[in-house]
Design an enzyme around this catalytic site. Structure first.
Site, mmCIF file in Angstrom:
data_model
loop_
_atom_site.group_PDB
_atom_site.id
_atom_site.type_symbol
_atom_site.label_atom_id
_atom_site.label_comp_id
_atom_site.label_asym_id
_atom_site.label_seq_id
_atom_site.Cartn_x
_atom_site.Cartn_y
_atom_site.Cartn_z
ATOM 1 N N ASP A 171 0.820 -1.155 0.286
ATOM 2 C CA ASP A 171 -0.033 -0.011 0.001
ATOM 3 C C ASP A 171 0.915 1.068 -0.059
ATOM 4 O O ASP A 171 1.530 1.533 0.977
ATOM 5 C CB ASP A 171 -0.614 -0.038 1.299
ATOM 6 C CG ASP A 171 -2.049 1.277 1.244
ATOM 7 O OD1 ASP A 171 -2.179 1.772 0.148
ATOM 8 O OD2 ASP A 171 -2.458 1.326 2.304
ATOM 9 N N ASP A 365 -1.988 6.267 -6.293
ATOM 10 C CA ASP A 365 -2.292 5.471 -4.964
ATOM 11 C C ASP A 365 -2.572 3.903 -5.581
ATOM 12 O O ASP A 365 -3.309 3.490 -6.526
ATOM 13 C CB ASP A 365 -3.510 5.927 -4.242
ATOM 14 C CG ASP A 365 -3.954 5.022 -3.060
ATOM 15 O OD1 ASP A 365 -2.965 4.634 -2.593
ATOM 16 O OD2 ASP A 365 -5.081 4.883 -2.899
#
Length: 481
Positions: A171, A365
């Site tokens: 992440d 992201d």
């Protein structure tokens, strides 16, 4: 070309990165035809179609929109000075910890909206257009992480001495890494055995008075038996609490000593088979920051086009051969990596979108699924894309995806190209699997033009995406996995 020559040429092409084209006329000219012809002959899922000498349409196999049942290996490996580990989709056949239940599209999109909302709440609109998007105290939520359940890609590492195999989600929107540990009073079931600190000769916990514990800031939440405790509450309500620790981390054949991570003893709201999370954000606690002294301040990954194919994560990535755009960072929100989106092209033609529409800024992201655009930009994209899809009937919206089509009876579809144009002249021509998701255009519009834009993981598929933190650039290299 004889069959054996085609095979040899394909093998040669598979070993070479096909770079993203800069927007010069010469690179769109006839010199590119042999490479495109080779792609036509070699490609399995997709191939590029010419229309009047212009790369305005691409063909997408309907089969690539469905879940794969067989795992295929990446077609290329990155050039690096560091270490590369395989990366897999957590719901696909390549995953070392496959989920027992794959969430429905509607549920995945609902979770994705929670994550996007969280990221956008961490920022306020920057009207100066400088890109250093400012954090607003009035809009920052009390949660300290993004949504766990939207994370889709996993790597396998070893922790401890001897190394215990751990399958971890990656992440870029998180800094603190963690795994579930013994003893665990509240943990979800996982494919690998729980990490047992008592079985590792190199494990140690941080004391409450340590500088490392103080550096956790908001994420450091007191002491337990003189040990530093961390707690992270994610945007979807998931949370993890435990002891902040260090141990040896094995990445392939490389080891990182004194890797800092959370040893989670209480976890809630997460029901996957993975063992924890590996943070790749820009904060001091992330894997990328902790290993910068060993491998350098650049990392990259390639997210595969479908769940049935593999990608990679590289620490110490080579930085040549990429189309690059300046990396924009916020001192108040250091986790995220920003870029400046300037324009969008559909079918080779640039849309009439005022540059000012993109002024709130955009972040890359890995955990957001669908790219979020300012409302004006999304409306222009949707209209232009629908105009190029008139041969297919429209279909009802699917959650946040409102530009959908009926592909019944089709074995392959012809879709307009979509390219994202970033500052510095970087043109990123999206892979067909990065344009369509489940029969819909894989973009969503923000409620207005004042919210932050987000480049989601669907659009990043098949590119080696470079985060050159030291060089202050984000890069893209096409056809990397």
């Amino acid at each position: 070309m004889p069959p054996h020559s085609i095979k040899a040429a394909c093998q040669s092409a598979a070993a070479t990165h096909i770079s993203v084209a800069e927007p010069s006329k010469s690179q769109y000219a006839m010199a590119s035809v042999p490479k495109l012809l080779l792609l036509l002959l070699c490609s399995y899922h997709t191939f590029v179609a010419h229309a009047g000498g212009d790369r305005s349409y691409k063909l997408l196999s309907i089969g690539s929109l469905n879940s794969d049942s067989v795992c295929s290996q990446p077609k290329a490996t990155p050039s690096s000075i560091g270490v590369t580990v395989p990366l897999h989709h957590r719901h696909g056949p390549c995953s070392p910890a496959p989920s027992k239940k794959v969430p429905a599209l509607e549920e995945m999109l609902r979770r994705d909206q929670l994550r996007a909302d969280y990221i956008q709440r961490k920022y306020s609109a920057a009207k100066g257009g400088a890109g250093d998007v400012q954090q607003s105290d009035a809009t920052v939520p009390t949660t300290l992480g993004t949504s766990l359940n939207t994370l889709e890609y996993v790597i396998t590492v070893g922790i401890g001495s001897p190394a215990a195999t751990q399958t971890m989600l990656i992440d870029t929107g998180s800094d603190v890494s963690w795994v579930q540990c013994k003893p665990c009073s509240q943990c979800h079931s996982q494919a690998d055995p729980l990490f047992d600190p008592s079985s590792s000769s190199t494990y140690s916990s941080f004391s409450c008075s340590s500088a490392t514990c103080a550096q956790l800031g908001q994420e450091g939440n007191g002491c337990s038996r003189s040990q530093c405790q961390y707690i992270i509450t994610y945007g979807d309500g998931s949370s993890t609490t435990g002891t902040y620790s260090s141990d040896t981390l094995a990445l392939g054949s490389n080891t990182v000593r004194n890797f800092q991570f959370g040893c989670s003893q209480v976890e809630s709201g997460f029901n996957d088979q993975t063992d924890g999370l590996m943070g790749l954000g820009g904060g001091a606690q992330s894997l990328a920051s902790q290993t910068a002294g060993t491998f350098g301040r650049a990392f990259s990954y390639c997210l595969p086009p479908t769940p049935g194919s593999s990608g990679f994560l590289t620490l110490g990535a080579g930085t040549s051969g990429f189309v690059k755009t300046p990396m924009l960072r916020s001192s108040q929100v250091p986790t995220f990596y920003g870029v400046r989106l300037q324009a969008i092209r559909v079918g080779g033609k640039q849309l009439s979108i005022p540059t000012s529409v993109f002024s709130p800024g955009t972040v890359m992201d890995s955990g957001t699924v669908i790219t979020r655009l300012p409302r004006t930009a999304y409306s222009a994209l949707s209209s232009a894309f629908k105009a190029g899809m008139k041969q297919y009937p429209s279909a009802p919206p699917s959650g946040i995806l409102d530009t959908c089509f009926d592909f019944s009876g089709q074995s392959s579809i012809s879709i307009p190209t979509v390219a994202l144009v970033f500052s510095g002249g970087a043109v990123v021509d999206l892979d067909p699997n990065g344009i369509i998701l489940s029969s819909c255009l894989a973009f969503a519009g923000n409620s207005d033009d004042s919210s932050l834009g987000i480049i989601g993981n669907v659009q990043q598929r098949t590119f080696e995406v470079l985060y050159d933190v030291g060089g202050g650039a984000v890069g893209f290299k096409a056809g990397a996995c």
